[in-house]
Motif scaffolding. Sequence first.
Motif, mmCIF file in Angstrom:
data_model
loop_
_atom_site.group_PDB
_atom_site.id
_atom_site.type_symbol
_atom_site.label_atom_id
_atom_site.label_comp_id
_atom_site.label_asym_id
_atom_site.label_seq_id
_atom_site.Cartn_x
_atom_site.Cartn_y
_atom_site.Cartn_z
ATOM 1 N N UNK A 53 0.858 -1.198 0.000
ATOM 2 C CA UNK A 53 0.000 0.000 0.000
ATOM 3 C C UNK A 53 0.890 1.244 0.000
ATOM 4 N N UNK A 54 0.511 2.206 -0.837
ATOM 5 C CA UNK A 54 1.370 3.379 -1.058
ATOM 6 C C UNK A 54 1.517 4.240 0.199
ATOM 7 N N UNK A 55 0.610 4.098 1.130
ATOM 8 C CA UNK A 55 0.749 4.842 2.387
ATOM 9 C C UNK A 55 2.042 4.463 3.119
ATOM 10 N N UNK A 56 2.599 3.305 2.789
ATOM 11 C CA UNK A 56 3.810 2.848 3.483
ATOM 12 C C UNK A 56 5.101 3.251 2.766
ATOM 13 N N UNK A 57 4.958 3.938 1.631
ATOM 14 C CA UNK A 57 6.154 4.213 0.818
ATOM 15 C C UNK A 57 7.180 5.082 1.551
ATOM 16 N N UNK A 94 12.407 5.673 4.150
ATOM 17 C CA UNK A 94 13.138 6.254 5.278
ATOM 18 C C UNK A 94 13.992 5.189 5.964
ATOM 19 N N UNK A 95 13.462 3.975 5.970
ATOM 20 C CA UNK A 95 14.181 2.913 6.688
ATOM 21 C C UNK A 95 15.308 2.281 5.884
ATOM 22 N N UNK A 96 15.377 2.620 4.607
ATOM 23 C CA UNK A 96 16.451 2.038 3.790
ATOM 24 C C UNK A 96 17.577 3.043 3.728
ATOM 25 N N UNK A 100 7.670 13.299 -4.680
ATOM 26 C CA UNK A 100 9.060 12.996 -4.338
ATOM 27 C C UNK A 100 9.525 13.861 -3.162
ATOM 28 N N UNK A 101 9.136 15.142 -3.201
ATOM 29 C CA UNK A 101 9.537 16.046 -2.114
ATOM 30 C C UNK A 101 9.031 15.511 -0.781
ATOM 31 N N UNK A 102 7.812 15.025 -0.789
ATOM 32 C CA UNK A 102 7.216 14.526 0.446
ATOM 33 C C UNK A 102 7.894 13.226 0.909
ATOM 34 N N UNK A 103 8.008 12.265 0.013
ATOM 35 C CA UNK A 103 8.507 10.966 0.486
ATOM 36 C C UNK A 103 10.015 10.989 0.738
ATOM 37 N N UNK A 104 10.716 11.955 0.145
ATOM 38 C CA UNK A 104 12.170 11.998 0.340
ATOM 39 C C UNK A 104 12.600 13.137 1.266
ATOM 40 N N UNK A 144 14.343 19.265 -6.188
ATOM 41 C CA UNK A 144 14.166 17.918 -6.750
ATOM 42 C C UNK A 144 15.106 17.691 -7.936
ATOM 43 N N UNK A 145 15.197 18.674 -8.818
ATOM 44 C CA UNK A 145 16.060 18.511 -10.003
ATOM 45 C C UNK A 145 17.509 18.319 -9.574
#
Length: 458
Positions: free
Chosen positions: A105-109, A114-116, A134-138, A145-146
């Motif tokens: 499920x994408x909610x866990x992305x 973060x854990x890797x 990308x900004x949010x998940x990273x 971003x660029x």
Amino acid sequence: MFDKNIYIQRRKLLKNYLKTGIILLPGNSNSPMCCQDNCYPFIQDSIFSYFFGINEPNFVGVIDVDNDKDYIFAKDFTLDDIIWMGPQKLFKDLVEEVGVYNFIDIDNLKNFLTNINKKIHYVNPYRDDIKLLLANILNINPFDIAKFSSLELTKSIIKLRSIKSKEEISEIEKAVNITRKMHLEAMTVAKAGMKEYEVTAAVEAICKKYNAYPSFHTICTINGEILHNHSQNNILKNGDLLLLDCGAKSESGYCGDMTSVFPISGTFTKEQTTFYNILINMFETAEKEIKPYITYKEVHLKVSKILLEELKKLNLVKGEINDLIENGIYGLFMPHGLGHMLGLDVHDMENLGEDLVGYDETCQRSNLMGLKSLRLAKKLEPGFVFTIEPGIYFIPELIKKWKSENKFIEYLNYNEIEKLSGKIGMRYEGNYVITENGSKRLGEPMPRTIDEIETLLK
Ligand code: GLY
Ligand code: MN
Ligand code: MN
């Protein structure tokens, strides 16, 4: 969708190139037209399509290079969706069809990433919603971003996608054949008194008939000297040449891109005949030249030389042909390049950077008029699929500007050139693949010569 082994193999090759790290490949989301639930047609991101094949919005592919594991993150259907959409194949089952056995499920992305503790490779996105994702998940500022995108990943993807497999060539050929039918339809329906957009309607109906989309905004114009003319309000009249530049993006996502020009009256005028024959001479020069390991810049220059030689015979240009070439004089009459890569995108992979796709360490882009818009310049390799699209244009604004500056007055007969200003604008375009020992035009034959076109129009 291809067989799952094709996607597994593509991801394996990408892992081999990258050697280590996490590769993050977001697919496209829907683009709202006026509200969240009323969207433009969904077009999948071509990189996601290439590695994961699935034509659904809001998927993210993740490749763990070190552990040789592929993931897809998305949100599966719920009963609420099924009420509106009818029964759906669950995504967790669908992803197995492209050889992915880890559906999350994408909610866990965000947590997953973060854990890797490894370098995360992504390419610079062209859509703002993907930048925000990308900004949010990273945890990166969207404006950075660029800066943090991976050149290594970008180059690896270009290397892989530049060489089309036989399955891909067959899919491109299907798109080219739909494209061909779009052109033949235009030649059948276009009549004096119609609006340009009425021809476009007939052309795009052919796309629909094959469950395809236009691969870009159709150019259908009696003002062919405007290179990318998107206005279509003119009424066709006898004496006009109609320029149609259009293509299909087929069900499988592969694209065609062809241009033809034809007279509304059914017969080319004497002046149109003169320039059309030069155009086809340019086209056939390119067609003969293309083979493995010739640079496309060299082909572009050979075609430009033919153009200048013919224009010299017509007293439009003067001087030594080599001097004219050196000064990029052909750029006045053909400001664009001879062609571009073709594949899942009509200008294939250009979102990854035009220069990374069309140039390499052995050739850099020139600023010279006539070369600066050449999108593909590097050595052609077996498996490259691209367009040949020479043009001849007398662009009023450009002619006026050069003349007012007395630019290249030693090479240009402005008085003669002005007589054709706004009157001639034509392009002819076909799609080719480089083979082991030469090249091949994709698709069934298209009318090309004046005779062939006039016969068809009858
Ligand atoms: N669609 C513009 C082109 O032919 O590249
Ligand atoms: Mn085109
Ligand atoms: Mn093109």
